[in-house]
Enzyme design. Structure first.
Site, PDB file in Angstrom:
ATOM      1  CG  HIS A   1      -2.239  -0.654   1.004  1.00 46.61           C
ATOM      2  ND1 HIS A   1      -2.434  -1.990   1.276  1.00 46.61           N
ATOM      3  CD2 HIS A   1      -3.425  -0.200   0.531  1.00 46.61           C
ATOM      4  CE1 HIS A   1      -3.684  -2.325   0.985  1.00 46.61           C
ATOM      5  NE2 HIS A   1      -4.302  -1.259   0.529  1.00 46.61           N
TER       6      HIS A   1
ATOM      7  CE  LYS B   1      -4.799   0.127   4.634  1.00 47.20           C
ATOM      8  NZ  LYS B   1      -6.246   0.359   4.543  1.00 47.20           N
TER       9      LYS B   1
END
Length: 241
Positions: free
Chosen positions: A135, A139
Site C-alpha cells: 500500500h 496507509k
C-alpha cells in the site's frame, strides 16, 4: 439522497465526486477541524452517513450515527476489536450499519475466488500459502483490512494453518502475511500457493481509489430506507455472493 460525509481526506474527496455525479447532496461534511458538528441535529438532516476516518475515531463516529437513528456505512479499518459493541448498539437502537474491509467490487470478487481456492487447496497439503500486500505510505494499518479478510478466509478454508502472522515465519501452522509500504501504490494483494512442482498466484491490483469510493456509495444507496432494521450488512448482502 442527502449524505453525511464523515472524513474528508483523499477517500472523502473521491466519494464526494461520485455522490455529486449520481445526483446526491452532501449537507454535512465532518473533518478533524469540525468534529463538534457531528450532532444528532445535524445528522438528522441526512438520510445516510458514510464514514472514512481513522481507527481511533471510527467507533465514536459510528455510535453517534446509530444513536441518532442514521444508517451508517463505515470504511475505516483496524478498529474491529469494537465491532461487537457497534453491532450491539445497532441492534439495540434498531439501526442499520454497513461494514466492509474493502468496498471495491473487484476486490470482493477476489475475496470470493480466494475463499473457493482455499477450500480446494485443503485437499493438497503439498502446497504452502503466503499472502503479501503493498500500500501507499499513508496507509495507517498494517496489514490492511483487506489482507486480514483474505488471511482469515484462507484459515477458514484449510485445516493445516491455525493462525496468521505478520512477517516471515517458518512455522508450518502459521500463515505468513507480509506488508509493504511504498510511495504511490493504491493497493496490491497477492496470494501465493507453492509446491515443489509449481506455483499458483492470484492477485488484485487497484489502479486508483475510484473503485473503493464507488462501492461505498453503492453501499449507502443500499442502506437508505433501512432504519429500524437493527442489522449489520456487508458486501455479500450488496453483491449477493
Amino acid at each position: 439522497m442527502k449524505i453525511a460525509l464523515i472524513g474528508y481526506g483523499k477517500m472523502g474527496h473521491e466519494i464526494e465526486k461520485i455522490l455529486v455525479s449520481r445526483g446526491h447532496t452532501i449537507p454535512l461534511i465532518i473533518d478533524f477541524d469540525n468534529t463538534d458538528q457531528l450532532t444528532a441535529e445535524n445528522l438528522n438532516a441526512c438520510d445516510v452517513a458514510i464514514e472514512f476516518t481513522t481507527p481511533a475515531t471510527a467507533y465514536g463516529n459510528i455510535v453517534s450515527c446509530l444513536e441518532a437513528g442514521i444508517p451508517v456505512v463505515c470504511g475505516t479499518t483496524a478498529w474491529l476489536d469494537r465491532l461487537p459493541e457497534a453491532t450491539e448498539i445497532c441492534q439495540r437502537n434498531g439501526g442499520a450499519f454497513f461494514y466492509a474491509s474493502n468496498y471495491s467490487i473487484g476486490v470482493n470478487i477476489f475475496f470470493a475466488v480466494n475463499r473457493q481456492l482455499a477450500r480446494m487447496m485443503n485437499r493438497f497439503p503439498e502446497y504452502d500459502v503466503t499472502l503479501n500486500e503493498v500500500h501507499h505510505v499513508q496507509k495507517k494499518d498494517a496489514p490492511s483490512g483487506t489482507a486480514v479478510t483474505l488471511a482469515e478466509d484462507i484459515l477458514t478454508g484449510i485445516d493445516r494453518k491455525t493462525s496468521w502472522q505478520l512477517g516471515t515465519t517458518t512455522d508450518p501452522e502459521k500463515l505468513e502475511v507480509t506488508a509493504q509500504r511504498r510511495s504511490v501504490v493504491p493497493g496490491i494483494h497477492t496470494v501465493v500457493w507453492e509446491s515443489e512442482a509449481d506455483t499458483i498466484t492470484i492477485d488484485h491490483t487497484a489502479k486508483n481509489r475510484s473503485g473503493f469510493a464507488m462501492g461505498a456509495v453503492l453501499a449507502a444507496e443500499f442502506l437508505a430506507g433501512k432504519r429500524g432494521a437493527g442489522k449489520v450488512y456487508g458486501m455479500k448482502d450488496l453483491l449477493g455472493f
